[in-house]
Design an enzyme around this catalytic site. Sequence first.
Site, PDB file in Angstrom:
ATOM      1  N   LYS A   1      24.370  25.705  18.485  1.00 18.32           N
ATOM      2  CA  LYS A   1      23.032  26.298  18.310  1.00 18.32           C
ATOM      3  C   LYS A   1      22.538  26.947  19.606  1.00 18.32           C
ATOM      4  CE  LYS A   1      21.935  25.479  13.988  1.00 18.32           C
ATOM      5  NZ  LYS A   1      21.648  26.551  13.033  1.00 18.32           N
TER       6      LYS A   1
ATOM      7  N   ARG B   1      16.080  17.834   0.794  1.00 15.78           N
ATOM      8  CA  ARG B   1      16.885  17.491   1.967  1.00 15.78           C
ATOM      9  C   ARG B   1      18.231  16.924   1.510  1.00 15.78           C
ATOM     10  NH1 ARG B   1      18.089  18.503   7.179  1.00 15.78           N
ATOM     11  NH2 ARG B   1      16.908  17.236   8.633  1.00 15.78           N
TER      12      ARG B   1
ATOM     13  N   VAL C   1      18.870  11.157   7.414  1.00 16.67           N
ATOM     14  CA  VAL C   1      18.341   9.794   7.336  1.00 16.67           C
ATOM     15  C   VAL C   1      17.096   9.658   6.455  1.00 16.67           C
ATOM     16  CG1 VAL C   1      16.852   9.795   9.420  1.00 16.67           C
ATOM     17  CG2 VAL C   1      18.075   7.715   8.726  1.00 16.67           C
TER      18      VAL C   1
ATOM     19  N   TYR D   1      27.290  20.362  17.363  1.00 17.98           N
ATOM     20  CA  TYR D   1      26.289  21.124  16.599  1.00 17.98           C
ATOM     21  C   TYR D   1      25.240  21.718  17.544  1.00 17.98           C
ATOM     22  CZ  TYR D   1      22.075  21.900  13.804  1.00 17.98           C
ATOM     23  OH  TYR D   1      20.946  22.456  13.244  1.00 17.98           O
TER      24      TYR D   1
ATOM     25  N   SER E   1      17.345  25.087  16.904  1.00 15.73           N
ATOM     26  CA  SER E   1      17.055  23.687  16.565  1.00 15.73           C
ATOM     27  C   SER E   1      16.587  22.877  17.760  1.00 15.73           C
ATOM     28  CB  SER E   1      18.338  23.062  16.009  1.00 15.73           C
ATOM     29  OG  SER E   1      18.237  21.668  16.008  1.00 15.73           O
TER      30      SER E   1
ATOM     31  N   GLU F   1      23.780  10.166  21.421  1.00 20.94           N
ATOM     32  CA  GLU F   1      22.574  10.170  20.578  1.00 20.94           C
ATOM     33  C   GLU F   1      21.440  10.989  21.207  1.00 20.94           C
ATOM     34  OE1 GLU F   1      21.089  10.205  17.852  1.00 20.94           O
ATOM     35  OE2 GLU F   1      20.731   8.136  17.189  1.00 20.94           O
TER      36      GLU F   1
ATOM     37  N   GLU G   1      17.539  20.092  18.295  1.00 16.18           N
ATOM     38  CA  GLU G   1      18.752  19.397  18.730  1.00 16.18           C
ATOM     39  C   GLU G   1      19.273  19.991  20.055  1.00 16.18           C
ATOM     40  OE1 GLU G   1      20.043  16.730  17.228  1.00 16.18           O
ATOM     41  OE2 GLU G   1      21.983  16.631  18.222  1.00 16.18           O
TER      42      GLU G   1
HETATM   43  P1  NAP Z   1      21.409  22.634   4.844  1.00 16.15           P
HETATM   44  O1  NAP Z   1      20.560  22.122   3.730  1.00 16.15           O
HETATM   45  O2  NAP Z   1      22.514  21.783   5.349  1.00 16.15           O
HETATM   46  O3  NAP Z   1      21.994  24.048   4.386  1.00 16.15           O
HETATM   47  C1  NAP Z   1      23.034  24.660   5.093  1.00 16.15           C
HETATM   48  C2  NAP Z   1      23.426  25.916   4.373  1.00 16.15           C
HETATM   49  O4  NAP Z   1      24.529  26.519   5.083  1.00 16.15           O
HETATM   50  C3  NAP Z   1      23.915  25.702   2.925  1.00 16.15           C
HETATM   51  O5  NAP Z   1      23.453  26.748   2.120  1.00 16.15           O
HETATM   52  C4  NAP Z   1      25.417  25.784   3.082  1.00 16.15           C
HETATM   53  O6  NAP Z   1      26.104  26.178   1.899  1.00 16.15           O
HETATM   54  C5  NAP Z   1      25.515  26.885   4.126  1.00 16.15           C
HETATM   55  N1  NAP Z   1      26.838  26.956   4.710  1.00 16.15           N
HETATM   56  C6  NAP Z   1      27.613  25.954   5.172  1.00 16.15           C
HETATM   57  N2  NAP Z   1      28.799  26.417   5.567  1.00 16.15           N
HETATM   58  C7  NAP Z   1      28.788  27.753   5.356  1.00 16.15           C
HETATM   59  C8  NAP Z   1      29.728  28.801   5.538  1.00 16.15           C
HETATM   60  N3  NAP Z   1      30.958  28.566   6.005  1.00 16.15           N
HETATM   61  N4  NAP Z   1      29.364  30.051   5.210  1.00 16.15           N
HETATM   62  C9  NAP Z   1      28.152  30.297   4.707  1.00 16.15           C
HETATM   63  N5  NAP Z   1      27.220  29.357   4.498  1.00 16.15           N
HETATM   64  C10 NAP Z   1      27.530  28.102   4.814  1.00 16.15           C
HETATM   65  O7  NAP Z   1      20.489  22.985   6.116  1.00 16.15           O
HETATM   66  P2  NAP Z   1      18.911  23.199   6.188  1.00 16.15           P
HETATM   67  O8  NAP Z   1      18.274  21.896   6.443  1.00 16.15           O
HETATM   68  O9  NAP Z   1      18.466  24.044   5.063  1.00 16.15           O
HETATM   69  O10 NAP Z   1      18.797  24.010   7.554  1.00 16.15           O
HETATM   70  C11 NAP Z   1      18.863  25.438   7.565  1.00 16.15           C
HETATM   71  C12 NAP Z   1      19.256  25.907   8.964  1.00 16.15           C
HETATM   72  O11 NAP Z   1      18.296  25.453   9.912  1.00 16.15           O
HETATM   73  C13 NAP Z   1      20.599  25.360   9.452  1.00 16.15           C
HETATM   74  O12 NAP Z   1      21.187  26.352  10.255  1.00 16.15           O
HETATM   75  C14 NAP Z   1      20.221  24.173  10.320  1.00 16.15           C
HETATM   76  O13 NAP Z   1      21.215  23.935  11.277  1.00 16.15           O
HETATM   77  C15 NAP Z   1      18.926  24.665  10.922  1.00 16.15           C
HETATM   78  N6  NAP Z   1      17.947  23.643  11.285  1.00 16.15           N
HETATM   79  C16 NAP Z   1      17.571  22.708  10.368  1.00 16.15           C
HETATM   80  C17 NAP Z   1      16.602  21.784  10.715  1.00 16.15           C
HETATM   81  C18 NAP Z   1      16.147  20.738   9.728  1.00 16.15           C
HETATM   82  O14 NAP Z   1      15.505  19.768  10.163  1.00 16.15           O
HETATM   83  N7  NAP Z   1      16.407  20.896   8.431  1.00 16.15           N
HETATM   84  C19 NAP Z   1      16.007  21.820  11.992  1.00 16.15           C
HETATM   85  C20 NAP Z   1      16.415  22.809  12.875  1.00 16.15           C
HETATM   86  C21 NAP Z   1      17.367  23.734  12.519  1.00 16.15           C
HETATM   87  P3  NAP Z   1      26.629  25.084   0.825  1.00 16.15           P
HETATM   88  O15 NAP Z   1      25.429  24.740  -0.015  1.00 16.15           O
HETATM   89  O16 NAP Z   1      27.684  25.809   0.111  1.00 16.15           O
HETATM   90  O17 NAP Z   1      27.107  23.893   1.613  1.00 16.15           O
HETATM   91  N1  GDD Z   2      22.137  10.762   9.114  1.00 14.74           N
HETATM   92  C1  GDD Z   2      21.840   9.506   9.477  1.00 14.74           C
HETATM   93  N2  GDD Z   2      22.284   8.480   8.701  1.00 14.74           N
HETATM   94  N3  GDD Z   2      21.114   9.318  10.594  1.00 14.74           N
HETATM   95  C2  GDD Z   2      20.801   8.039  10.918  1.00 14.74           C
HETATM   96  C3  GDD Z   2      21.202   6.941  10.157  1.00 14.74           C
HETATM   97  C4  GDD Z   2      21.998   7.174   9.003  1.00 14.74           C
HETATM   98  O1  GDD Z   2      22.396   6.253   8.296  1.00 14.74           O
HETATM   99  N4  GDD Z   2      20.708   5.815  10.741  1.00 14.74           N
HETATM  100  C5  GDD Z   2      20.020   6.196  11.822  1.00 14.74           C
HETATM  101  N5  GDD Z   2      20.081   7.544  11.944  1.00 14.74           N
HETATM  102  C6  GDD Z   2      19.485   8.342  13.034  1.00 14.74           C
HETATM  103  C7  GDD Z   2      20.447   9.310  13.702  1.00 14.74           C
HETATM  104  O2  GDD Z   2      21.279   8.624  14.635  1.00 14.74           O
HETATM  105  C8  GDD Z   2      19.453  10.275  14.347  1.00 14.74           C
HETATM  106  O3  GDD Z   2      19.043   9.780  15.598  1.00 14.74           O
HETATM  107  C9  GDD Z   2      18.262  10.265  13.391  1.00 14.74           C
HETATM  108  O4  GDD Z   2      18.462   9.143  12.513  1.00 14.74           O
HETATM  109  C10 GDD Z   2      18.107  11.529  12.557  1.00 14.74           C
HETATM  110  O5  GDD Z   2      19.372  11.829  11.974  1.00 14.74           O
HETATM  111  P1  GDD Z   2      19.531  12.977  10.858  1.00 14.74           P
HETATM  112  O6  GDD Z   2      18.588  12.743   9.750  1.00 14.74           O
HETATM  113  O7  GDD Z   2      20.987  13.050  10.540  1.00 14.74           O
HETATM  114  O8  GDD Z   2      19.017  14.281  11.592  1.00 14.74           O
HETATM  115  P2  GDD Z   2      19.289  14.866  13.056  1.00 14.74           P
HETATM  116  O9  GDD Z   2      18.024  14.705  13.849  1.00 14.74           O
HETATM  117  O10 GDD Z   2      20.524  14.327  13.636  1.00 14.74           O
HETATM  118  O11 GDD Z   2      19.551  16.398  12.754  1.00 14.74           O
HETATM  119  C11 GDD Z   2      18.663  17.150  11.898  1.00 14.74           C
HETATM  120  O12 GDD Z   2      17.630  17.703  12.659  1.00 14.74           O
HETATM  121  C12 GDD Z   2      18.038  18.707  13.598  1.00 14.74           C
HETATM  122  C13 GDD Z   2      16.762  19.172  14.325  1.00 14.74           C
HETATM  123  O13 GDD Z   2      16.472  18.327  15.398  1.00 14.74           O
HETATM  124  C14 GDD Z   2      19.510  18.200  11.183  1.00 14.74           C
HETATM  125  O14 GDD Z   2      18.715  18.788  10.175  1.00 14.74           O
HETATM  126  C15 GDD Z   2      19.936  19.298  12.136  1.00 14.74           C
HETATM  127  O15 GDD Z   2      20.556  20.345  11.372  1.00 14.74           O
HETATM  128  C16 GDD Z   2      18.710  19.823  12.849  1.00 14.74           C
HETATM  129  O16 GDD Z   2      19.048  20.859  13.737  1.00 14.74           O
END
Ligand code: NAP
Ligand code: GDD
Length: 344
Positions: free
Chosen positions: A156, A187, A192, A152, A128, A284, A130
């Site tokens: 990672k 999502r 956010v 988190y 990620s 942050e 992150e």
């Molecule tokens: P997500 O929608 O939050 O999905 C997370 C998945 O992990 C869900 O299927 C969840 O199952 C499963 N999970 C949680 N706890 C578990 C456990 N104890 N054992 C097995 N499975 C478990 O995340 P996503 O956005 O699809 O992201 C997929 C991966 O990419 C994650 O590893 C995330 O950290 C990483 N990532 C995401 C982003 C992004 O912007 N989306 C960016 C970079 C990296 P349940 O449905 O049962 O909760």
């Molecule tokens: N969730 C959330 N809720 N975030 C908020 C809010 C709110 O009400 N208001 C402002 N934010 C700001 C957070 O502080 C952060 O800076 C930004 O919006 C994005 O927050 P998220 O959407 O929660 O995503 P993230 O960037 O922290 O994390 C996601 O992206 C990562 C990749 O960079 C997740 O998908 C991670 O799993 C992933 O690795």
Amino acid sequence: MKALITGITGQDGAYLSELLLSHGYEVHGIVRRSSSFNTARIDNLISTHTKDNMLQLHYSDLLDSSSITNLINNVQPDEVYNLGAQSHVAVSFQNPILTTQLGTLGSITILEAIRHLDKDVKFYQASSSEMFGGSSKDMLNENSVFDAKSPYGASKVFAHEITKIYRESYNVFGVNGILFNHESPLRGETFVTRKISKAVGRIAAGIQSKLTLGNLDASRDWGYAKDYVKGMWLMMQHNQAEDWVLATGTSKTVREFAEEAFKLVNLNMEDYVITSEKYLRPNEVDYLLGDSSKARNILNWKPEVGFKELVKIMVEFDINEAKKDVALLNDNLISPTWEYPVVK
Ligand code: NAP
Ligand code: GDD
């Protein structure tokens, strides 16, 4: 080809399964037993693809090492995609140990199982942006330094490094996909972008009055999840296992995302958005901007959906969802206000 996906019920798991099934893969996914169903994102795939066993689900959990190992031994997959995680950064401050256990134990359990298997199995780790910490406005690539700002992010970094270590020490085909934020109508609703698109749909439908957010100045490189799962698959088809960044190369603030979303329903965000400290994080990540030239040049990958189109896809979806909510409200089947009481 057989693939095993952890996190199949999540946003990326759902899109990746759809993609792999369309390529003719037999897809296996692990689901957690929960007291209510957690397969909503893949229910359409379940109804079409479980009859002929092209999609098979197994109860397991990333913390249950023996069940993960047994599953890998039984399924004998060609590719394993490790997408499972507690993926919410703010929640990782509230549940740091669980987030760390999942992020670290999950990856090493799978790598160990693969290493001892009498078969070449490819492994994808969901790394990620992150991990970079986002303190500067530099464009970040595969060689940029990690400076994680959350439990988190730290978990990672471990999974990323251990994947590299298994690649270098045991010749495991371990790929790290360093993906910048990617969003979609699938999502989770407390991230956010989805929180905003959902609120905009509901405000336009007259069933929500305000949207409470935290830091509006945080900036992210937001892409479309469907584009990013294609990138995951391309990484696994490349002739060698490497680290790859996927990003759009454009960073926008939370405020800009909200402005664009409200504009689509002819409303002014300033009239609806309020801020609260309860959505601020102990630490942050201020700014993320990715340089995906390596994936663009070598894998021929590029994001098809830009910022404005992404916001439009999400808002249009949530306008329709809000219409369904209006119908349920009229039948007194849901409550008139909507906001998660605990989750940030
Ligand atoms: P997500 O929608 O939050 O999905 C997370 C998945 O992990 C869900 O299927 C969840 O199952 C499963 N999970 C949680 N706890 C578990 C456990 N104890 N054992 C097995 N499975 C478990 O995340 P996503 O956005 O699809 O992201 C997929 C991966 O990419 C994650 O590893 C995330 O950290 C990483 N990532 C995401 C982003 C992004 O912007 N989306 C960016 C970079 C990296 P349940 O449905 O049962 O909760
Ligand atoms: N969730 C959330 N809720 N975030 C908020 C809010 C709110 O009400 N208001 C402002 N934010 C700001 C957070 O502080 C952060 O800076 C930004 O919006 C994005 O927050 P998220 O959407 O929660 O995503 P993230 O960037 O922290 O994390 C996601 O992206 C990562 C990749 O960079 C997740 O998908 C991670 O799993 C992933 O690795």
